[in-house]
Design an enzyme around this catalytic site. Structure first.
Site, mmCIF file in Angstrom:
data_model
loop_
_atom_site.group_PDB
_atom_site.id
_atom_site.type_symbol
_atom_site.label_atom_id
_atom_site.label_comp_id
_atom_site.label_asym_id
_atom_site.label_seq_id
_atom_site.Cartn_x
_atom_site.Cartn_y
_atom_site.Cartn_z
ATOM 1 N N ARG A 59 -0.636 -0.528 -8.750
ATOM 2 C CA ARG A 59 -2.044 -0.193 -8.510
ATOM 3 C C ARG A 59 -2.133 1.317 -8.358
ATOM 4 N NH1 ARG A 59 -3.271 -0.809 -2.736
ATOM 5 N NH2 ARG A 59 -3.236 -3.043 -2.992
ATOM 6 N N ASP B 53 0.851 -1.196 0.000
ATOM 7 C CA ASP B 53 0.000 0.000 0.000
ATOM 8 C C ASP B 53 0.885 1.244 0.000
ATOM 9 O OD1 ASP B 53 -2.262 -1.541 0.271
ATOM 10 O OD2 ASP B 53 -2.765 -0.843 2.281
HETATM 11 P P1 FDA Z 1 -13.973 9.087 -5.878
HETATM 12 O O1 FDA Z 1 -13.598 9.434 -4.491
HETATM 13 O O2 FDA Z 1 -14.072 10.171 -6.887
HETATM 14 O O3 FDA Z 1 -15.322 8.258 -5.838
HETATM 15 C C1 FDA Z 1 -16.004 7.836 -7.011
HETATM 16 C C2 FDA Z 1 -17.344 7.251 -6.585
HETATM 17 O O4 FDA Z 1 -17.116 6.050 -5.835
HETATM 18 C C3 FDA Z 1 -18.128 8.147 -5.627
HETATM 19 O O5 FDA Z 1 -18.922 9.060 -6.337
HETATM 20 C C4 FDA Z 1 -18.941 7.144 -4.845
HETATM 21 O O6 FDA Z 1 -20.045 6.696 -5.597
HETATM 22 C C5 FDA Z 1 -17.996 5.966 -4.721
HETATM 23 N N1 FDA Z 1 -17.194 6.012 -3.477
HETATM 24 C C6 FDA Z 1 -15.874 6.313 -3.365
HETATM 25 N N2 FDA Z 1 -15.472 6.210 -2.077
HETATM 26 C C7 FDA Z 1 -16.563 5.864 -1.371
HETATM 27 C C8 FDA Z 1 -16.800 5.602 -0.001
HETATM 28 N N3 FDA Z 1 -15.829 5.685 0.919
HETATM 29 N N4 FDA Z 1 -18.059 5.267 0.374
HETATM 30 C C9 FDA Z 1 -19.059 5.163 -0.524
HETATM 31 N N5 FDA Z 1 -18.889 5.379 -1.844
HETATM 32 C C10 FDA Z 1 -17.668 5.742 -2.269
HETATM 33 N N6 FDA Z 1 -5.393 4.993 -0.985
HETATM 34 C C11 FDA Z 1 -4.135 5.235 -0.584
HETATM 35 O O7 FDA Z 1 -3.782 6.384 -0.283
HETATM 36 N N7 FDA Z 1 -3.234 4.205 -0.509
HETATM 37 C C12 FDA Z 1 -3.552 2.930 -0.859
HETATM 38 O O8 FDA Z 1 -2.710 2.033 -0.770
HETATM 39 C C13 FDA Z 1 -4.876 2.678 -1.317
HETATM 40 N N8 FDA Z 1 -5.258 1.436 -1.718
HETATM 41 C C14 FDA Z 1 -6.476 1.254 -2.335
HETATM 42 C C15 FDA Z 1 -6.785 0.037 -2.939
HETATM 43 C C16 FDA Z 1 -7.974 -0.112 -3.641
HETATM 44 C C17 FDA Z 1 -8.297 -1.417 -4.295
HETATM 45 C C18 FDA Z 1 -8.880 0.976 -3.717
HETATM 46 C C19 FDA Z 1 -10.185 0.869 -4.487
HETATM 47 C C20 FDA Z 1 -8.603 2.170 -3.106
HETATM 48 C C21 FDA Z 1 -7.405 2.333 -2.403
HETATM 49 N N9 FDA Z 1 -7.078 3.540 -1.794
HETATM 50 C C22 FDA Z 1 -5.792 3.750 -1.362
HETATM 51 C C23 FDA Z 1 -8.128 4.595 -1.601
HETATM 52 C C24 FDA Z 1 -8.117 5.626 -2.738
HETATM 53 O O9 FDA Z 1 -6.985 6.452 -2.646
HETATM 54 C C25 FDA Z 1 -9.371 6.500 -2.708
HETATM 55 O O10 FDA Z 1 -9.385 7.234 -1.512
HETATM 56 C C26 FDA Z 1 -10.679 5.741 -2.828
HETATM 57 O O11 FDA Z 1 -10.580 4.713 -3.759
HETATM 58 C C27 FDA Z 1 -11.833 6.685 -3.282
HETATM 59 O O12 FDA Z 1 -11.550 7.219 -4.534
HETATM 60 P P2 FDA Z 1 -12.248 6.749 -5.909
HETATM 61 O O13 FDA Z 1 -11.170 6.440 -6.885
HETATM 62 O O14 FDA Z 1 -13.185 5.664 -5.678
HETATM 63 O O15 FDA Z 1 -12.925 8.063 -6.504
#
Ligand code: FDA
Length: 310
Positions: free
Chosen positions: A182, A132
């Site tokens: 990732r 991570d």
């Molecule tokens: P965005 O925040 O724009 O969300 C897009 C849509 O997804 C939203 O409109 C909503 O519908 C849905 N959504 C997103 N988050 C949600 C929530 N918490 N609850 C409900 N709905 C939600 N970060 C990091 O700093 N280090 C890491 O190692 C990782 N590892 C990691 C692994 C994997 C597999 C994932 C999916 C995510 C991470 N993250 C992470 C977290 C990442 O940085 C980020 O904070 C989240 O994925 C939310 O961002 P989105 O890309 O989903 O987009």
């Protein structure tokens, strides 16, 4: 700037709040939306339940910043058991670790030693070990560990955060290693000198990083791309980009978090895209849960609903 996000991320570091919130039944109930339980078996059961939908898993045991070498060793031993238990149940499971949970604050070599041991176990089970990416105070050390270990451990992957201004350069420095990367947007509280404050810039950076990883040179050299996001617009852009580059649907993977956008998870898998679900479990869930609330402050509604329903 988003004041509610800032407030929730600041709260994620409060030991006072952690100790009270983790005891409150309504907070525990709300957290269950994003985690199947606290035990390894809960996570493995959840992984087994996702399998029929064609979605393999990644497991991560919640916890960060251990302060004693014995704690780091116990975390590493736990993950060895997790690899073995998943394999014994015939599950396609990868594991993702935080370096601070493996002793990074006590010394880079200590954490790297545990990562090497876990990467060997991953290889034995034909699986993958992911590192991570934590807050920006850990970025240099995390990259250094990856650079040092990747040559001997082909199944080692690393997470890169699109919100950091430095990430494009970091990716270039990794590409000669044929890395597994990732890409995520980034979940921590970072100053504007280090991270793009505007969501549009973060999204654009994510897309550029994905396109670079999926470029013919990087693919031919053996880079593996994972897009860790629930953002349907970004997912659509990456799909269109891959199609226009003539890449098949299994040339890369979308990883999403357990319990978030289940509809999107299922649609992607049904349409033939590779999808993997990251399942978090463990007893140290408070800072992680606050980061999930910060991503979408509307989630506070679920906490409030749990309170009202007693
Ligand atoms: P965005 O925040 O724009 O969300 C897009 C849509 O997804 C939203 O409109 C909503 O519908 C849905 N959504 C997103 N988050 C949600 C929530 N918490 N609850 C409900 N709905 C939600 N970060 C990091 O700093 N280090 C890491 O190692 C990782 N590892 C990691 C692994 C994997 C597999 C994932 C999916 C995510 C991470 N993250 C992470 C977290 C990442 O940085 C980020 O904070 C989240 O994925 C939310 O961002 P989105 O890309 O989903 O987009």
């Amino acid at each position: 700037m988003n004041p509610m996000r800032d407030l929730l991320l600041a709260a994620s570091r409060s030991a006072w709040l952690r100790d009270r919130a983790m005891r409150a039944p309504f907070v525990r109930r709300a957290a269950r939306r994003f985690m199947p339980g606290e035990r390894l078996d809960d996570a493995l059961d959840a992984a087994a339940a996702l399998r029929p939908a064609g979605m393999p898993s990644i497991l991560t045991c919640l916890g960060e910043n251990v302060t004693r070498p014995e704690e780091a060793a116990a975390v590493a031993a736990h993950y060895l058991e997790a690899f073995d238990s998943a394999a014994a149940r015939g599950l396609d499971v990868e594991i993702s670790v935080k370096l601070t949970q493996l002793g990074l604050d006590l010394g880079q070599d200590l954490a790297a030693g545990h990562v090497a041991t876990l990467a060997e176990r991953a290889a034995r089970h034909r699986s993958r070990l992911w590192i991570d990416m934590e807050d920006s105070s850990c970025t240099d050390a995390t990259l250094a560990v990856y650079h040092a270990l990747r040559p001997a451990h082909p199944t080692l992957g690393i997470c890169l955060q699109a919100y950091l201004r430095r990430t494009e350069e970091d990716l270039e420095s990794l590409l000669p290693l044929a890395p597994a990367v990732r890409i995520v947007k980034g979940a921590y509280r970072e100053p504007p000198e280090k991270a793009f404050p505007r969501k549009a810039d973060v999204d654009e950076s994510f897309f550029r990083l994905g396109a670079r990883l999926l470029s013919p040179g990087a693919v031919a050299a053996g880079a593996w791309t994972v897009a860790g996001t629930h953002d349907p617009i970004l997912i659509g852009r990456l799909q269109a980009h891959a199609a226009s580059a003539g890449l098949p649907r299994d040339a890369f993977e979308f990883d999403l978090l357990y319990g978030i956008r289940r509809d999107l998870q299922q649609n992607l898998a049904r349409d033939g895209w590779r999808v993997r679900i990251l399942i978090s479990y463990g007893s140290s869930w408070f800072p992680w849960y606050m980061r999930r609330l910060a991503e979408r402050p509307a989630n506070l509604w679920f906490v409030a609903r749990g309170l009202l329903s007693g």
